[in-house]
Enzyme design. Structure first.
Site, PDB file in Angstrom:
ATOM      1  N   SER A 266      34.585  12.995  30.020  1.00 54.50           N
ATOM      2  CA  SER A 266      33.566  12.037  29.366  1.00 54.50           C
ATOM      3  C   SER A 266      34.129  10.608  29.397  1.00 54.50           C
ATOM      4  O   SER A 266      34.258  10.158  30.423  1.00 54.50           O
ATOM      5  CB  SER A 266      33.359  12.656  27.709  1.00 54.50           C
ATOM      6  OG  SER A 266      32.490  12.249  27.005  1.00 54.50           O
ATOM      7  N   HIS A 407      28.356  19.663  26.745  1.00 53.66           N
ATOM      8  CA  HIS A 407      29.414  18.619  26.973  1.00 53.66           C
ATOM      9  C   HIS A 407      30.635  19.110  26.377  1.00 53.66           C
ATOM     10  O   HIS A 407      31.083  19.121  25.078  1.00 53.66           O
ATOM     11  CB  HIS A 407      28.890  17.422  26.027  1.00 53.66           C
ATOM     12  CG  HIS A 407      29.887  15.964  26.258  1.00 53.66           C
ATOM     13  ND1 HIS A 407      29.585  15.504  27.530  1.00 53.66           N
ATOM     14  CD2 HIS A 407      30.440  15.443  25.651  1.00 53.66           C
ATOM     15  CE1 HIS A 407      30.425  14.623  27.745  1.00 53.66           C
ATOM     16  NE2 HIS A 407      30.989  14.408  26.471  1.00 53.66           N
TER      17      HIS A 407
HETATM   18  C1  GTR Z   1      29.345   9.593  23.835  1.00 53.01           C
HETATM   19  C2  GTR Z   1      29.168   8.546  25.052  1.00 53.01           C
HETATM   20  C3  GTR Z   1      29.294   9.192  26.525  1.00 53.01           C
HETATM   21  C4  GTR Z   1      30.560   9.682  26.712  1.00 53.01           C
HETATM   22  C5  GTR Z   1      30.940  10.501  25.111  1.00 53.01           C
HETATM   23  C6  GTR Z   1      32.574  10.977  25.160  1.00 53.01           C
HETATM   24  O1  GTR Z   1      29.100   9.137  22.528  1.00 53.01           O
HETATM   25  O2  GTR Z   1      27.766   8.178  24.782  1.00 53.01           O
HETATM   26  O3  GTR Z   1      29.259   7.984  27.302  1.00 53.01           O
HETATM   27  O4  GTR Z   1      31.632   8.914  26.816  1.00 53.01           O
HETATM   28  O5  GTR Z   1      30.794   9.918  23.824  1.00 53.01           O
HETATM   29  O6  GTR Z   1      33.455  10.291  25.367  1.00 53.01           O
HETATM   30  O7  GTR Z   1      32.842  11.814  24.430  1.00 53.01           O
END
Ligand code: GTR
Length: 427
Positions: A266, A407
């Site tokens: 991420s 995610h």
């Molecule tokens: C989210 C963001 C993403 C990603 C994520 C993370 O809020 O929109 O770009 O980086 O966080 O790092 O968990």
């Protein structure tokens, strides 16, 4: 509660919209992706074709790196003159005798203030020395990676008051809370070491984090030129410290510093890509669900957009990146060229099918579009034209998979990274 048919029928259109709609202002519809032409990594700033590896290495690679520095991530300072390493604990029999555990601190001064990045290292006990190694930042402190009670509890500021954190500090209850993302025993059993550090040791992850981070103390760039806060970014600061950890790893005879695979998830995947692009000592770079500002193409404006990320996380990127909010076509580069900066070193891009916010298809298209640069080196990239089916890894020097689920970092992801590292490290 009983809902009358009349109320239900009135609410129905509303409920249907809730179930199917994109978040306001965001596109999750492939048919609505704007038309765009990607910048060609093999055409120089002057418009000349780049047709040899020496032209790439001597001129074009630097041009693209500068574009990312100027337009997206900002600069990174040089190596501090006084860089010190302190071993803070050693255990020859960690994890029930399966591992050697080292904890070290990378120490340097910034404007008179001491800074420390604390690194947790596990090494396979019975493996041949020196061991190849995965390195990656964690989100919640080294102690969150494994329940091992010997891991020092982080004293740094924590972003969220969850997973055992209270008042933005870790407590013993946060030990091992991220262990599902770090299959330490599997990594060790495959003959690899693992080094991890908490990214918040470098700069707390919030808009004013720079005040307590190295950006307010470290004032010169790579060439000793003055470095203002707006010249770099939190991602540059975090990525720079990964290089400082490698400075340590190069001194440790238990570790094969020529076989370091850098992993990040991420926002830390964005950080890993920028670190791997900036520092060629990372032999493999792995992006796990890095999305916008990471592996995904900015011009697709699918899921999280440049405008949204600049609004929500202004500190991640430099000041100049703000001018590309809703104006992605004006970017001198796109993210496929960040992946191309790894060439000819192997790079892996991973997506998750339900992680639409990170634009899985945009991550694939980006990995594919980096291919011609690998082609220049006679190396094959993803090797396919279309995004492969779910849970079907592809690629040679550019690995790619889209996993089922959302995610996250899973055992499936690690299994692919271990296989990829085995293949490229000749194991
Ligand atoms: C989210 C963001 C993403 C990603 C994520 C993370 O809020 O929109 O770009 O980086 O966080 O790092 O968990």
């Amino acid at each position: 509660m009983k809902i009358s048919p009349c109320v239900f029928l009135t609410l129905l259109p509303c409920l249907m919209t809730l179930a199917t709609a994109d978040p306001e202002g965001f596109n999750y519809d492939e048919a609505k992706v704007p038309r765009f032409t990607l910048p060609d990594p093999l055409v120089s700033n002057e418009g000349a074709p780049v047709s040899s590896t020496s032209q790439w290495q001597r001129n074009r690679r630097g041009e693209i790196l500068r574009h990312f520095e100027e337009a997206v991530y900002g600069k990174r300072p040089g190596k501090p003159e006084a860089l010190e390493f302190a071993i803070t604990s050693l255990d020859e029999n960690a994890l029930g005798g399966k591992a050697r555990r080292k904890q070290i601190s990378v120490l340097f001064e910034g404007g008179g203030r001491p800074f420390a990045v604390h690194v947790l290292i596990y090494l396979p006990k019975d493996a041949s020395k020196p061991a190849p190694l995965f390195i990656g930042y964690n989100f919640n402190g080294n102690h969150s990676v494994n329940a091992d009670p010997g891991i020092h509890l982080s004293k740094s500021w924590m972003r969220k008051n969850e997973n055992g954190n209270q008042s933005h500090r870790a407590t013993d209850a946060s030990r091992g809370t991220a262990s599902s993302r770090w299959p330490v025993e599997t990594i060790l059993a495959r003959g690899y070491g693992l080094a991890t550090a908490y990214y918040g040791d470098i700069e707390p992850d919030h808009a004013n984090g720079w005040k307590d981070g190295i950006r307010s103390y470290y004032k010169t760039d790579d060439n000793g030129q003055p470095l203002a806060l707006e010249d770099w970014s939190a991602i540059s600061a975090w990525s720079w410290a990964l290089s400082r950890i490698v400075d340590y790893l190069e001194t440790d005879s238990d570790i094969d510093a020529k076989r370091i695979a850098l992993f990040g998830h991420s926002r830390l995947g964005k950080t890993s890509l920028w670190a791997g692009a900036s520092d060629e000592r990372f032999a493999i770079t792995i992006s796990n669900d890095s999305g916008c500002g990471g592996a995904a193409l900015s011009r697709r404006a699918f899921g999280e957009t440049v405008a949204r990320i600049n609004t929500n996380f202004p500190h991640w990127f430099n000041q100049s990146f703000k001018q590309y909010s809703g104006n992605e076509n004006a970017l001198p580069i796109d993210q496929h060229e960040l992946i191309a900066l790894m060439a000819p070193r192997p790079v892996y891009v991973a997506s998750a099918v339900d992680d639409e916010w990170a634009d899985p298809n945009g991550e694939f298209l980006s990995a594919k579009a980096a291919g011609p640069v690998y082609g220049l080196f006679g190396k094959r990239g993803v090797g396919v034209d279309q995004q492969p089916p779910i849970n079907t890894p592809v690629g040679d020097f550019i690995g790619y998979h889209v996993r089922s689920g959302g995610h996250n970092v899973t055992d499936y992801d690690w299994e692919q990274y271990l296989n990829f590292a085995d293949r490229h490290f000749g194991r």
